[in-house]
Enzyme design. Structure first.
Site, PDB file in Angstrom:
ATOM      1  N   MET A   1       0.804  -1.079   0.020  1.00 40.81           N
ATOM      2  CA  MET A   1       0.004   0.022   0.041  1.00 40.81           C
ATOM      3  C   MET A   1       0.939   1.282   0.217  1.00 40.81           C
ATOM      4  SD  MET A   1      -3.509  -1.091   2.209  1.00 40.81           S
ATOM      5  CE  MET A   1      -2.657  -0.522   3.788  1.00 40.81           C
ATOM      6  N   HIS A   5       9.037   1.160   3.480  1.00 44.74           N
ATOM      7  CA  HIS A   5       9.936   1.118   4.521  1.00 44.74           C
ATOM      8  C   HIS A   5      10.809   0.270   4.341  1.00 44.74           C
ATOM      9  CE1 HIS A   5       7.755  -1.823   6.412  1.00 44.74           C
ATOM     10  NE2 HIS A   5       6.713  -0.909   6.515  1.00 44.74           N
ATOM     11  N   HIS A  59       9.198  -3.268   3.621  1.00 44.65           N
ATOM     12  CA  HIS A  59       8.710  -3.691   1.948  1.00 44.65           C
ATOM     13  C   HIS A  59      10.085  -4.136   1.275  1.00 44.65           C
ATOM     14  CE1 HIS A  59       5.661  -0.795   3.524  1.00 44.65           C
ATOM     15  NE2 HIS A  59       4.924  -1.778   2.998  1.00 44.65           N
ATOM     16  N   GLU A 110       5.700 -11.810   6.986  1.00 45.98           N
ATOM     17  CA  GLU A 110       5.071 -12.546   8.165  1.00 45.98           C
ATOM     18  C   GLU A 110       4.617 -11.457   9.168  1.00 45.98           C
ATOM     19  OE1 GLU A 110       8.167 -14.903   9.855  1.00 45.98           O
ATOM     20  OE2 GLU A 110       7.941 -16.505   8.396  1.00 45.98           O
ATOM     21  N   LYS A 111       5.059 -10.137   9.041  1.00 48.91           N
ATOM     22  CA  LYS A 111       4.504  -9.099   9.959  1.00 48.91           C
ATOM     23  C   LYS A 111       2.891  -9.238   9.975  1.00 48.91           C
ATOM     24  CE  LYS A 111       3.929  -4.853  11.576  1.00 48.91           C
ATOM     25  NZ  LYS A 111       2.622  -4.546  11.293  1.00 48.91           N
ATOM     26  N   SER A 122       6.345  -0.640  10.083  1.00 45.91           N
ATOM     27  CA  SER A 122       5.314  -0.714   9.568  1.00 45.91           C
ATOM     28  C   SER A 122       4.985   0.961   9.122  1.00 45.91           C
ATOM     29  CB  SER A 122       4.106  -0.616  10.798  1.00 45.91           C
ATOM     30  OG  SER A 122       2.866  -0.038  10.318  1.00 45.91           O
TER      31      SER A 122
HETATM   32  P1  AMP Z   1       1.458  -2.934   3.447  1.00 43.01           P
HETATM   33  O1  AMP Z   1       2.033  -1.947   2.696  1.00 43.01           O
HETATM   34  O2  AMP Z   1       1.279  -2.583   4.965  1.00 43.01           O
HETATM   35  O3  AMP Z   1       0.048  -3.488   2.893  1.00 43.01           O
HETATM   36  O4  AMP Z   1       2.584  -4.227   3.435  1.00 43.01           O
HETATM   37  C1  AMP Z   1       2.785  -4.599   2.229  1.00 43.01           C
HETATM   38  C2  AMP Z   1       3.497  -6.141   2.479  1.00 43.01           C
HETATM   39  O5  AMP Z   1       4.816  -5.652   3.186  1.00 43.01           O
HETATM   40  C3  AMP Z   1       2.706  -7.125   3.351  1.00 43.01           C
HETATM   41  O6  AMP Z   1       2.977  -8.355   2.778  1.00 43.01           O
HETATM   42  C4  AMP Z   1       3.372  -6.815   4.633  1.00 43.01           C
HETATM   43  O7  AMP Z   1       3.325  -8.099   5.333  1.00 43.01           O
HETATM   44  C5  AMP Z   1       5.001  -6.630   4.359  1.00 43.01           C
HETATM   45  N1  AMP Z   1       5.425  -5.718   5.351  1.00 43.01           N
HETATM   46  C6  AMP Z   1       5.221  -4.630   6.177  1.00 43.01           C
HETATM   47  N2  AMP Z   1       5.837  -4.623   7.300  1.00 43.01           N
HETATM   48  C7  AMP Z   1       6.721  -5.387   7.249  1.00 43.01           C
HETATM   49  C8  AMP Z   1       8.179  -5.782   7.979  1.00 43.01           C
HETATM   50  N3  AMP Z   1       8.301  -4.914   9.052  1.00 43.01           N
HETATM   51  N4  AMP Z   1       8.954  -6.647   7.724  1.00 43.01           N
HETATM   52  C9  AMP Z   1       8.491  -7.565   6.605  1.00 43.01           C
HETATM   53  N5  AMP Z   1       7.509  -7.470   5.930  1.00 43.01           N
HETATM   54  C10 AMP Z   1       6.498  -6.118   6.090  1.00 43.01           C
END
Ligand code: AMP
Length: 282
Positions: free
Chosen positions: A33, A37, A40, A152-153, A189
């Site tokens: 999304m 960071h 990602h 896995e977060k 996050s």
């Molecule tokens: P998001 O942008 O929050 O929807 O996350 C996109 C992808 O990045 C998802 O598969 C999350 O699980 C992964 N992700 C988010 N934060 C972390 C993190 N700290 N470590 C590893 N993967 C992450």
């Protein structure tokens, strides 16, 4: 360095993927999304190890936010994301608009059970995983990647997507990657930027409570006792706890009596206005 290419339509995405696959190249998809960071970027690196081409999708998916959640305020940092992905040598950004993902009249969703109904995130965000699964299914069919990488977060999300790909015979290998953490242990996050300084300082209590609970379980403390202690430690640090649970790491089902192996600890707790989730293997 030339900036990474951005496509915004399904047609342009498919044209590029078809060209790569026709040349015998394996394609990886990393759905995000945005507000990227290091967590990602670790997925992009893992994708490079498993494929020749790496596509990162950036789409803030409205259907996975409840009306009381932060959809309109969710951080949008596209220029910075693009620079980070250029640096990480991703090959393509797919950044569709809401109209591309949800054309007028769209009314089909993915219906879920099993890990999506484990009584964890779903108990507090009842419409969340239907939104996630529907958008991920669309991204998979739009892009047709060989592999897709998830963190896995979001452990329950990883289980939901893996199960969906299996159940719907989606021809993509779903791979989970370890959580990337800040120096003090806080899981990275996009929402951490909402934390006020005081709350940010206390946020590292979440992983330390999980670590302690995992150690207690390894030392023979019962799951019920370990979770009770974890909850009170979080409350003492000022958190409002949605859940802190020990579950089967495969199915997310409650532990069977005497279960000592294959356990995952999962937590969601609010500090100030920010809700943090985290999880850890025992
Ligand atoms: P998001 O942008 O929050 O929807 O996350 C996109 C992808 O990045 C998802 O598969 C999350 O699980 C992964 N992700 C988010 N934060 C972390 C993190 N700290 N470590 C590893 N993967 C992450």
């Amino acid at each position: 360095m030339a900036q990474i290419t951005v496509v915004r339509t399904v047609k342009a995405l498919r044209r590029q993927v078809a060209a790569w696959q026709a040349a015998g190249e394996r394609v990886a998809l990393v759905p995000t999304m945005g507000a990227l960071h290091e967590g990602h970027i670790s997925l992009v690196r893992a994708a490079h190890r498993r494929a020749d081409r790496v596509i990162v999708s950036i789409f803030v998916n409205p259907t996975q936010f409840a009306p009381n959640e932060d959809f309109s305020k969710y951080p949008r940092t596209f220029a910075q994301d693009r620079a980070m992905l250029t640096q990480a040598r991703a090959d393509l950004i797919y950044a569709p608009t809401v109209d591309v993902m949800y054309p007028a009249g769209a009314c089909t969703t993915v219906s879920l059970d099993g890990p999506a109904k484990a009584g964890l995130e779903d108990a507090f965000r009842p419409t969340h995983f239907a939104g996630v699964a529907t958008i991920v299914a669309k991204l998979f069919t739009q892009c047709g990647p060989d592999v897709a990488l998830f963190g896995e977060k979001d452990f329950q999300q990883l289980k939901v997507v893996t199960q969906m790909a299996r159940d719907l015979d989606l021809p993509v290998n779903v791979i989970g990657c370890p959580t990337v953490r800040e120096r003090d242990g806080l899981a990275m996050s996009s929402r951490n930027r909402y934390l006020l300084p005081d709350d940010r300082a206390r946020a590292a209590v979440v992983p330390s409570v999980l670590r302690q609970a995992a150690e207690n379980l390894r030392n023979g403390v019962t799951p019920a006792r370990a979770m009770k202690n974890a909850r009170s430690a979080l409350e003492k640090a000022g958190f409002v706890v949605d859940y802190v649970e020990a579950r089967d790491a495969g199915t997310l089902a409650p532990l069977t009596r005497g279960q000592r192996d294959n356990i995952r600890l999962l937590v969601a707790a609010k500090i100030g206005a920010t809700r943090l989730i985290d999880n850890m293997a025992v």
